[in-house]
Scaffold this active site. Structure first.
Site, PDB file in Angstrom:
ATOM      1  N   ARG A 172     -83.722  -9.530  33.091  1.00 52.93           N
ATOM      2  CA  ARG A 172     -84.933 -10.139  33.637  1.00 52.93           C
ATOM      3  C   ARG A 172     -86.076  -8.990  33.513  1.00 52.93           C
ATOM      4  O   ARG A 172     -87.366  -8.984  34.245  1.00 52.93           O
ATOM      5  CB  ARG A 172     -84.640 -10.402  34.914  1.00 52.93           C
ATOM      6  CG  ARG A 172     -84.190 -11.959  34.635  1.00 52.93           C
ATOM      7  CD  ARG A 172     -83.880 -13.128  36.149  1.00 52.93           C
ATOM      8  NE  ARG A 172     -83.567 -12.617  37.150  1.00 52.93           N
ATOM      9  CZ  ARG A 172     -82.294 -12.651  37.103  1.00 52.93           C
ATOM     10  NH1 ARG A 172     -81.855 -13.391  36.632  1.00 52.93           N
ATOM     11  NH2 ARG A 172     -82.146 -12.416  38.068  1.00 52.93           N
ATOM     12  N   ARG A 176     -91.817  -1.267  29.067  1.00 56.53           N
ATOM     13  CA  ARG A 176     -92.753  -1.839  27.870  1.00 56.53           C
ATOM     14  C   ARG A 176     -92.992  -0.157  27.586  1.00 56.53           C
ATOM     15  O   ARG A 176     -93.541   0.707  28.724  1.00 56.53           O
ATOM     16  CB  ARG A 176     -93.974  -2.271  28.900  1.00 56.53           C
ATOM     17  CG  ARG A 176     -92.848  -3.819  29.468  1.00 56.53           C
ATOM     18  CD  ARG A 176     -94.614  -4.082  30.608  1.00 56.53           C
ATOM     19  NE  ARG A 176     -94.237  -5.540  30.629  1.00 56.53           N
ATOM     20  CZ  ARG A 176     -94.864  -5.920  31.930  1.00 56.53           C
ATOM     21  NH1 ARG A 176     -95.049  -5.733  32.543  1.00 56.53           N
ATOM     22  NH2 ARG A 176     -93.821  -7.634  32.128  1.00 56.53           N
ATOM     23  N   GLU A 299     -88.261  -5.302  54.497  1.00 57.18           N
ATOM     24  CA  GLU A 299     -87.394  -6.346  53.981  1.00 57.18           C
ATOM     25  C   GLU A 299     -85.388  -5.662  52.937  1.00 57.18           C
ATOM     26  O   GLU A 299     -85.868  -4.842  52.525  1.00 57.18           O
ATOM     27  CB  GLU A 299     -87.465  -6.414  52.756  1.00 57.18           C
ATOM     28  CG  GLU A 299     -87.409  -8.454  51.987  1.00 57.18           C
ATOM     29  CD  GLU A 299     -88.002  -9.034  50.915  1.00 57.18           C
ATOM     30  OE1 GLU A 299     -86.590  -8.831  50.001  1.00 57.18           O
ATOM     31  OE2 GLU A 299     -88.775  -8.799  51.133  1.00 57.18           O
ATOM     32  N   TYR A 347     -80.318 -19.348  40.833  1.00 60.50           N
ATOM     33  CA  TYR A 347     -81.731 -18.287  41.225  1.00 60.50           C
ATOM     34  C   TYR A 347     -82.641 -19.759  40.369  1.00 60.50           C
ATOM     35  O   TYR A 347     -82.246 -19.490  38.895  1.00 60.50           O
ATOM     36  CB  TYR A 347     -81.650 -17.153  40.845  1.00 60.50           C
ATOM     37  CG  TYR A 347     -82.698 -16.836  41.624  1.00 60.50           C
ATOM     38  CD1 TYR A 347     -83.247 -16.512  42.808  1.00 60.50           C
ATOM     39  CD2 TYR A 347     -84.380 -16.394  40.014  1.00 60.50           C
ATOM     40  CE1 TYR A 347     -84.113 -15.700  42.795  1.00 60.50           C
ATOM     41  CE2 TYR A 347     -84.910 -15.952  40.759  1.00 60.50           C
ATOM     42  CZ  TYR A 347     -85.281 -14.966  42.065  1.00 60.50           C
ATOM     43  OH  TYR A 347     -86.532 -15.211  41.941  1.00 60.50           O
ATOM     44  N   ASP A 349     -86.721 -19.468  39.516  1.00 60.94           N
ATOM     45  CA  ASP A 349     -88.148 -19.149  40.103  1.00 60.94           C
ATOM     46  C   ASP A 349     -88.566 -20.203  39.888  1.00 60.94           C
ATOM     47  O   ASP A 349     -88.545 -21.680  39.627  1.00 60.94           O
ATOM     48  CB  ASP A 349     -88.513 -19.199  39.223  1.00 60.94           C
ATOM     49  CG  ASP A 349     -88.446 -17.696  38.520  1.00 60.94           C
ATOM     50  OD1 ASP A 349     -88.428 -16.682  39.576  1.00 60.94           O
ATOM     51  OD2 ASP A 349     -88.052 -17.266  37.611  1.00 60.94           O
TER      52      ASP A 349
END
Length: 383
Positions: A172, A176, A299, A347, A349
């Site tokens: 995931r 690039r 976090e 999981y 989205d």
């Protein structure tokens, strides 16, 4: 037509409730928390006025036309591009790894073809079929980039060595070979102007829907309903008789102040010796607003205890074995369908959650027309 029960007022429960209420059913929703919208809950911070993502940042992104049209029926979505930065080895880089990251990290001025060839040379070609997160990273980006951007962050996020995690997790995270720093590659990306809570409240605003917050659903009353859609933890439904499924949970440490704190929405901290995984500055999630003050959250990821909010299903070998036993028991149930992230221990989205909720409502209506039973799962948790 009969009354339906929905357990949980997050995205799954709210979308199913809305679709079936519009189809003529009376729907009763039970929500353990004192608010709707689940972990997507947003509210105004009283001290700063900033719209806070209380359970961590949520950026909506999708290629799904039906889902994009659906959410825009109920909320005004503002354009938003997620651009993430990362601190590694005392320097700041752009994520996901792109041409700028590569050139900065190695002190080069590569063009796209040169960078692709260079990174290919870093990879460990002896790893033919990567099975773990670590092998996947070493095969495709090599030791240096793996150590800088993936190893420490992953250990903090998941609490285990990347060698113990499946390779699919890293798939995931793209690399690039251009200067595109948009974290997501989906066609549609945005933020609801008034926040996610307002979106969910619009879904639930129907005369056939009744909501009970601060209220647990008891299995014993299932017979009072034509059908129940359950989006709570699947192991909780069975009283944890096969053991508790493993999750990671999050703790948040607030930072308030004047002006800007870090100058971007999300700054990841990749080094293992930094105890938190990232800091999010929440006014950047609503760039159409202006605030003199700021609100940030550090976090921290850790193992989820019995009284904690579950965030990320771990789904390693032990958990998958447990899940298989729960799925077998769930398929023997009658009159209940398990949905959503917790109900299927996957999981998901936001856009996938909405799509699956729409499909669940569609299948229920089709099953009623045909006079056949609704399955325990519309989407297989073991797939």
């Amino acid at each position: 037509m009969g009354k339906l029960g929905v357990v949980g007022a997050g995205f799954s429960g709210a979308v199913i409730a809305r679709q079936l209420a519009e189809a003529g059913y009376v729907v009763e929703i039970f929500e353990r928390r004192d608010h709707v919208a689940g972990n997507c809950y947003t509210r105004r911070d009283p001290e700063t006025g900033i719209l806070a993502h209380v359970y961590g940042p949520h950026i909506f992104h999708t290629d799904d036309e039906r889902v994009w049209r659906y959410v825009n029926r109920y909320a005004q979505f503002e354009p938003y591009t997620n651009r993430v930065k990362a601190v590694a080895g005392g320097r700041v880089f752009s994520l996901p790894i792109n041409l700028l990251t590569i050139n900065q990290f190695f002190g080069k001025t590569f063009d796209p073809r040169q960078a692709a060839a260079f990174v290919a040379g870093l990879g460990d070609a002896s790893i033919v079929d990567p099975q773990s997160f670590e092998e996947q990273a070493l095969r495709f980006v090599g030791r240096e980039l793996y150590a800088a951007f993936f190893e420490g962050y992953t250990i903090k996020q998941w609490g285990v060595s990347p060698a113990e995690l499946p390779a699919s997790i890293l798939k995931r995270l793209p690399v690039r070979f251009n200067y595109d720093d948009n974290y997501f590659a989906h066609r549609y990306q945005g933020m609801p102007h008034a926040g996610y809570t307002a979106l969910v409240e619009r879904w639930l605003d129907h005369p056939a829907i009744t909501i009970h917050v601060d209220t647990a659903f008891e299995r014993e009353v299932c017979g009072d309903y034509l059908h129940v859609f359950y989006s709570g933890p699947i192991d909780a439904w069975f009283g944890y008789t096969e053991g508790r499924l493993g999750y990671r949970t999050l703790d948040f440490e607030p930072i308030r102040g004047q002006g800007d704190f870090q100058g971007c929405a999300v700054l990841n901290y990749c080094d293992r010796d930094v105890p938190y995984t990232r800091i999010s500055e929440h006014k950047y999630f609503a760039p159409w607003e202006r605030h003199d003050k700021t609100l940030c959250f550090k976090e921290f990821s850790r193992s989820c205890g019995p009284s904690d909010i579950p965030y990320y299903p771990i789904r390693l070998v032990r958990e998958k074995t447990q899940l298989g036993r729960y799925v077998e028991r769930a398929r023997a149930e009658r009159g209940v369908t398990f949905v959503g992230r917790l109900g299927t221990y996957r999981y998901l989205d936001m856009d996938v959650t909405i799509r699956e909720a729409l499909e669940t409502a569609d299948l229920f209506l089709a099953a009623r027309r045909l006079g056949v039973a609704m399955p325990a799962f519309v989407h297989d948790p073991l797939a």
